[in-house]
Design an enzyme around this catalytic site. Structure first.
Site, mmCIF file in Angstrom:
data_model
loop_
_atom_site.group_PDB
_atom_site.id
_atom_site.type_symbol
_atom_site.label_atom_id
_atom_site.label_comp_id
_atom_site.label_asym_id
_atom_site.label_seq_id
_atom_site.Cartn_x
_atom_site.Cartn_y
_atom_site.Cartn_z
ATOM 1 N N PRO A 2 0.837 -1.204 0.000
ATOM 2 C CG PRO A 2 -0.777 -1.573 1.635
ATOM 3 C CD PRO A 2 0.541 -2.076 1.139
ATOM 4 C CD GLU A 3 2.770 2.896 -4.500
ATOM 5 O OE1 GLU A 3 2.815 4.077 -4.908
ATOM 6 O OE2 GLU A 3 2.981 1.920 -5.242
ATOM 7 C CG HIS A 93 -3.622 -14.922 6.962
ATOM 8 N ND1 HIS A 93 -4.418 -15.126 5.865
ATOM 9 C CD2 HIS A 93 -2.751 -15.968 6.996
ATOM 10 C CE1 HIS A 93 -4.034 -16.224 5.239
ATOM 11 N NE2 HIS A 93 -3.036 -16.752 5.903
ATOM 12 N NE ARG A 112 5.085 -12.659 1.086
ATOM 13 C CZ ARG A 112 5.833 -12.081 0.140
ATOM 14 N NH1 ARG A 112 5.248 -11.282 -0.756
ATOM 15 N NH2 ARG A 112 7.120 -12.297 0.079
ATOM 16 N NE ARG A 155 20.092 14.103 -3.167
ATOM 17 C CZ ARG A 155 20.816 14.208 -2.062
ATOM 18 N NH1 ARG A 155 21.929 13.515 -1.951
ATOM 19 N NH2 ARG A 155 20.441 15.008 -1.077
#
Length: 276
Positions: A2-3, A93, A112, A155
């Site tokens: 999820p962002e 879960h 997970r 950068r």
């Protein structure tokens, strides 16, 4: 993973439903999900405290308690935090359950078990390096086109890798980086420092646009993402390039290509996003 848009959708719903409710008890089904403090210390930190607000920073969810302490959730790949009004859950879960005043519960599930939960006092926030060192977020007053240009100009890394570095910009992940670069017409392998001030302006607009669109569409669901109600988003139906390898570009019709940039799968249009 999820962002920022997905985590913001979760935050808004949980803040509406859980704020003002007291945490009556905990069901810790998998103790190793709690990284700080130990299990009993965590239980003592949160039990009996009232939830003041559900906040967010980047991809972190911050459950603010009435005494200033916080429970910090990092969902990572398969974590989810769902409000259950009846207090019951069908999530096989479910790892940690916060039983709330009135019979409802907050259920942290993680298939997970890659996510993390920290219970911290204000002075302990620095221990979460990713949170403490995070850069300004899209849609914030601190994230300006000038900031983006000044930071990128120093950068040498590929602009895709630059966007994913949470020290520079907080909350952008793989999906929205690809989408923003497409809208800005920038090739993902362009060195960040090669972008002109005008190109950074376009990228700034594109980043804000795709993040806002993701929030408006309820987030992007491919596999595991669930919002605070346990439902899914629909932004995946409106993506320009991400996950569309071989499909025609929505602008020019040329097939979308996929390469690897900084170890991350990256989708782009070879015509609309020229290398120079």
């Amino acid at each position: 993973m999820p962002e920022m848009p997905e985590v913001e959708i979760i935050r808004r719903y949980l803040d509406k439903m859980a704020a003002g409710k007291k945490i009556m008890d905990l069901d810790i089904r998998l103790p190793r999900m709690i990284k700080w403090p130990d299990t009993e210390g965590f239980r003592a930190l949160v039990t009996g405290r009232t939830i003041k607000a559900m906040n967010r920073r980047g991809k972190y969810l911050l459950l603010e308690l009435d005494n200033g302490n916080e429970v910090v959730f990092h969902l990572r790949m398969t974590g989810r935090l769902v409000y259950e009004p009846t207090g019951k859950t069908s999530d096989s879960h479910a790892r940690v359950i916060f039983h709330l005043q009135g019979g409802a519960s907050l259920v942290y599930g993680d298939t997970r078990t890659l996510g993390t939960i920290h219970g911290i006092r204000p002075e302990e926030r620095a221990m979460l390096k990713g949170l403490a060192e995070m850069g300004p977020e899209p849609l914030s007053a601190e994230f300006t086109a000038a900031y983006l240009y000044e930071t990128a100009s120093k950068r040498k890394v590929a602009i895709k890798s630059f966007l994913l570095n949470q020290k520079y910009i907080g909350g952008i992940g793989n999906i929205y980086a690809d989408e923003a670069l497409f809208l800005a017409g920038l090739h993902p392998l362009r060195p960040a420092q090669s972008l002109s001030r005008e190109e950074c302006g376009r990228l700034w607009e594109s980043v804000n646009k795709v993040i806002a669109a993701g929030i408006e569409d309820g987030g992007t669901t491919f596999r595991d993402y669930q919002n605070g109600e346990g439902g899914q988003g629909n932004h995946q139906e409106h993506l320009y390039v991400y996950g569309r390898k071989g499909e025609p570009c929505r602008s020019c019709g040329r097939p979308i290509e996929r390469i690897t940039v900084g170890g991350r799968g990256t989708h782009f249009c070879p015509q609309c996003q020229e290398a120079e």
